[in-house]
Design a protein around this motif. Sequence first.
Motif, mmCIF file in Angstrom:
data_model
loop_
_atom_site.group_PDB
_atom_site.id
_atom_site.type_symbol
_atom_site.label_atom_id
_atom_site.label_comp_id
_atom_site.label_asym_id
_atom_site.label_seq_id
_atom_site.Cartn_x
_atom_site.Cartn_y
_atom_site.Cartn_z
ATOM 1 N N PHE A 367 -7.405 -19.484 -48.226
ATOM 2 C CA PHE A 367 -7.967 -20.419 -49.269
ATOM 3 C C PHE A 367 -6.936 -21.382 -49.745
ATOM 4 N N TYR A 368 -5.599 -20.840 -49.799
ATOM 5 C CA TYR A 368 -4.582 -22.129 -50.134
ATOM 6 C C TYR A 368 -4.075 -22.457 -48.991
ATOM 7 N N SER A 369 -3.809 -22.062 -47.730
ATOM 8 C CA SER A 369 -2.879 -22.451 -46.854
ATOM 9 C C SER A 369 -3.162 -23.993 -46.223
ATOM 10 N N GLY A 370 -4.610 -24.214 -46.297
ATOM 11 C CA GLY A 370 -5.035 -25.559 -45.765
ATOM 12 C C GLY A 370 -4.333 -26.543 -46.621
ATOM 13 N N ILE A 371 -4.437 -26.455 -47.990
ATOM 14 C CA ILE A 371 -3.911 -27.390 -48.920
ATOM 15 C C ILE A 371 -2.374 -27.618 -48.742
ATOM 16 N N ILE A 372 -1.526 -26.699 -48.235
ATOM 17 C CA ILE A 372 -0.075 -27.007 -48.098
ATOM 18 C C ILE A 372 -0.131 -27.591 -46.750
ATOM 19 N N LEU A 373 -0.827 -27.110 -45.743
ATOM 20 C CA LEU A 373 -0.781 -27.677 -44.511
ATOM 21 C C LEU A 373 -1.122 -29.180 -44.608
ATOM 22 N N GLU A 374 -1.983 -29.565 -45.267
ATOM 23 C CA GLU A 374 -2.521 -30.937 -45.171
ATOM 24 C C GLU A 374 -1.560 -31.620 -46.035
ATOM 25 N N ALA A 375 -1.015 -31.091 -47.098
ATOM 26 C CA ALA A 375 0.123 -31.871 -47.788
ATOM 27 C C ALA A 375 1.268 -31.983 -46.972
ATOM 28 N N MET A 376 1.659 -31.144 -46.022
ATOM 29 C CA MET A 376 2.756 -31.435 -44.987
ATOM 30 C C MET A 376 2.495 -32.504 -43.854
ATOM 31 N N GLY A 377 1.341 -32.806 -43.932
ATOM 32 C CA GLY A 377 0.923 -33.846 -42.864
ATOM 33 C C GLY A 377 0.042 -33.696 -41.592
ATOM 34 N N PHE A 378 -0.511 -32.098 -41.585
ATOM 35 C CA PHE A 378 -1.359 -31.735 -40.684
ATOM 36 C C PHE A 378 -2.793 -31.994 -40.604
ATOM 37 N N PRO A 379 -3.429 -32.496 -39.654
ATOM 38 C CA PRO A 379 -5.012 -32.599 -39.683
ATOM 39 C C PRO A 379 -5.470 -31.316 -39.726
ATOM 40 N N THR A 380 -6.506 -31.251 -40.337
ATOM 41 C CA THR A 380 -7.395 -29.997 -40.193
ATOM 42 C C THR A 380 -7.384 -29.084 -38.767
ATOM 43 N N SER A 381 -7.312 -29.889 -37.954
ATOM 44 C CA SER A 381 -7.726 -29.470 -36.528
ATOM 45 C C SER A 381 -6.355 -28.873 -36.126
ATOM 46 N N MET A 382 -5.230 -28.697 -36.777
ATOM 47 C CA MET A 382 -4.266 -28.207 -36.515
ATOM 48 C C MET A 382 -3.782 -26.793 -37.511
ATOM 49 N N PHE A 383 -4.710 -26.481 -38.082
ATOM 50 C CA PHE A 383 -4.386 -25.450 -39.067
ATOM 51 C C PHE A 383 -4.603 -23.977 -38.287
ATOM 52 N N THR A 384 -5.626 -23.717 -37.407
ATOM 53 C CA THR A 384 -5.748 -22.719 -36.885
ATOM 54 C C THR A 384 -4.833 -22.501 -35.716
ATOM 55 N N PRO A 385 -4.448 -23.654 -34.937
ATOM 56 C CA PRO A 385 -3.423 -23.530 -33.948
ATOM 57 C C PRO A 385 -2.146 -22.856 -34.739
ATOM 58 N N ILE A 386 -1.717 -23.554 -35.989
ATOM 59 C CA ILE A 386 -0.686 -22.789 -36.677
ATOM 60 C C ILE A 386 -0.810 -21.256 -37.162
ATOM 61 N N PHE A 387 -2.107 -20.970 -37.141
ATOM 62 C CA PHE A 387 -2.213 -19.608 -37.672
ATOM 63 C C PHE A 387 -2.018 -18.793 -36.279
ATOM 64 N N ALA A 388 -2.435 -19.265 -35.103
ATOM 65 C CA ALA A 388 -2.145 -18.816 -33.651
ATOM 66 C C ALA A 388 -0.753 -18.588 -33.349
ATOM 67 N N VAL A 389 0.144 -19.482 -33.756
ATOM 68 C CA VAL A 389 1.567 -19.423 -33.455
ATOM 69 C C VAL A 389 2.226 -18.379 -34.340
ATOM 70 N N SER A 390 1.674 -18.432 -35.429
ATOM 71 C CA SER A 390 2.330 -17.327 -36.362
ATOM 72 C C SER A 390 1.697 -15.608 -35.742
ATOM 73 N N ARG A 391 0.474 -15.667 -35.544
ATOM 74 C CA ARG A 391 -0.196 -14.348 -35.388
ATOM 75 C C ARG A 391 0.440 -13.977 -33.661
ATOM 76 N N THR A 392 0.849 -14.581 -33.051
ATOM 77 C CA THR A 392 1.372 -14.469 -31.832
ATOM 78 C C THR A 392 2.152 -12.955 -31.886
ATOM 79 N N ILE A 393 3.095 -12.954 -32.913
ATOM 80 C CA ILE A 393 3.784 -11.748 -32.897
ATOM 81 C C ILE A 393 3.221 -10.300 -33.198
ATOM 82 N N GLY A 394 2.301 -10.837 -33.982
ATOM 83 C CA GLY A 394 1.132 -9.733 -34.353
ATOM 84 C C GLY A 394 0.588 -9.054 -33.023
ATOM 85 N N TRP A 395 -0.156 -10.077 -32.467
ATOM 86 C CA TRP A 395 -0.629 -9.689 -30.905
ATOM 87 C C TRP A 395 0.025 -8.839 -30.061
#
Length: 431
Positions: A367-395
């Motif tokens: 709910f809030y992650s996209g607001i931070i990522l947009e403020a950081m300069g990322f386009p919405t299309s990069m939000f899920t790739p960033i989630f994938a980077v993070s979740r790689t350790i979980g996988w």
Amino acid sequence: MSEVKRVAKLEIDGKTYELPMHSPTAGPDVIDIRKLYADAGVFTYDPGYTSTASCDSTITFIDGDKGELLHRGYPIDQLAEKSHYLEVCYLLLYGELPSPAQLEDFESRVTNHTMIHEQMHFLFRGFRRDAHPMAIMVGVVGALSAFYHDSTDIADPWQREVASIRLIAKMPTIAAMAFKYTIGQPFEYPRNDLDYASNFLRMCFAVPAENYVVNPILSRAMDRIFTLHADHEQNASTSTVRLASSSGANPFACVAAGIACLWGPAHGGANQACLEMLQEIGTPDRIPEYIARAKDKDDPFRLMGFGHRVYKNFDPRAKVMKQSADEVLELLGVENNPTLQVAKELERQALADPYFAEKKLFPNVDFYSGIILEAMGFPTSMFTPIFAVSRTIGWISQWKEMIADPQLKIGRPRQLYKGATLRDYVDIEKR
Ligand code: SDX
């Protein structure tokens, strides 16, 4: 598996079957149905696995009623405040917080594997420039299998370790390259003198034409977002990685399958969908219209970033993310961000509405992650790739746990068949 303490009794057509029960260290007891079909000739039925444990695990535990998330027993809010992403990676992968020497060695191994094979750069050229970065990541991560043959034999613990480090290290590089490719800018190589989050930000936002200095506020926020998305029990993408890996497929191919699953808007794609929803709402006065649509059974619209299969209370990650959004936007001088104002008012109105209270729908991590990522300069299309980077350790941590489990069997669910029963072929002349 814990010793059998109690049994469940199941009566079918007057015959009673005893099913062993197992008690976890936390969470509900489980009924062991592994012998049910052999003993009683029946299957259980649970589409979506709402009441089914697919495995036993020691990595992450969620108490949905309390809104609690533990990684190897440590609560997520403490890790977000006191730890950092690579230390959380070590914790998830090896089970304990590292000593200073262990952490230094781990961070050095990751740092020195961040580059990808130079030949892989040509893979990106095959995509259209307007490809979604997730489409590129699915393809390029799967293609790692074609370049790193010396870490695809999952029977070899050393190769499993090497593949784990390579995936943690190379995912940010691949995600940043996917971003650069879609905006027509040259790739930026990783730098060994930067920490994980700073390296990722630099690979995304640096250009050859000028020097790029990482903003420490942004790198701390980036690292916290990585930490908050690291692992989450047997969610859809983790279950995808486990199921793919159960056939013996190599980890690169299995993580690519996990990326594909994460992309869906009901899962990791929700952060992109949520920000787009908040932007479509635009102003607080339009919130009631969207809440009404979310409640309308005839309208497929759902509030993106709201609800969760497990959390029936606040997602603890959403709490930390909301606090982070306030901090980051204030430090960046955009505290009056209209999207953040809409998000806060939407949260207030939804939580005050009986529909959401009755169904125990609360803001989730997206709910809030996209607001931070947009403020950081990322386009919405990069939000899920960033989630994938993070979740790689979980996988990877869940994959490693499964592969090392002596009980490992290929995953092969059964079904409730409702199709045609046996019938003979009809020649076309007679149809
Ligand atoms: C993630 O599994 C994980 O751990 C995932 C994740 C992780 O870290 O890996 O936490 C990451 O995927 C978070 C969730 C991101 N998705 C969204 O924000 C999309 C919007 N949320 C919904 O699609 C939904 O809440 C799910 C998919 C998240 C959960 O769906 P469930 O558990 O299958 O719940 P459900 O669809 O059965 O909903 C129960 C009821 C339904 O109403 P009834 O049929 O009982 O009348 O609640 C309603 C739903 O219609 N409902 C919503 C709603 N979510 C559920 N109504 C309006 N808006 C919503 N967001």
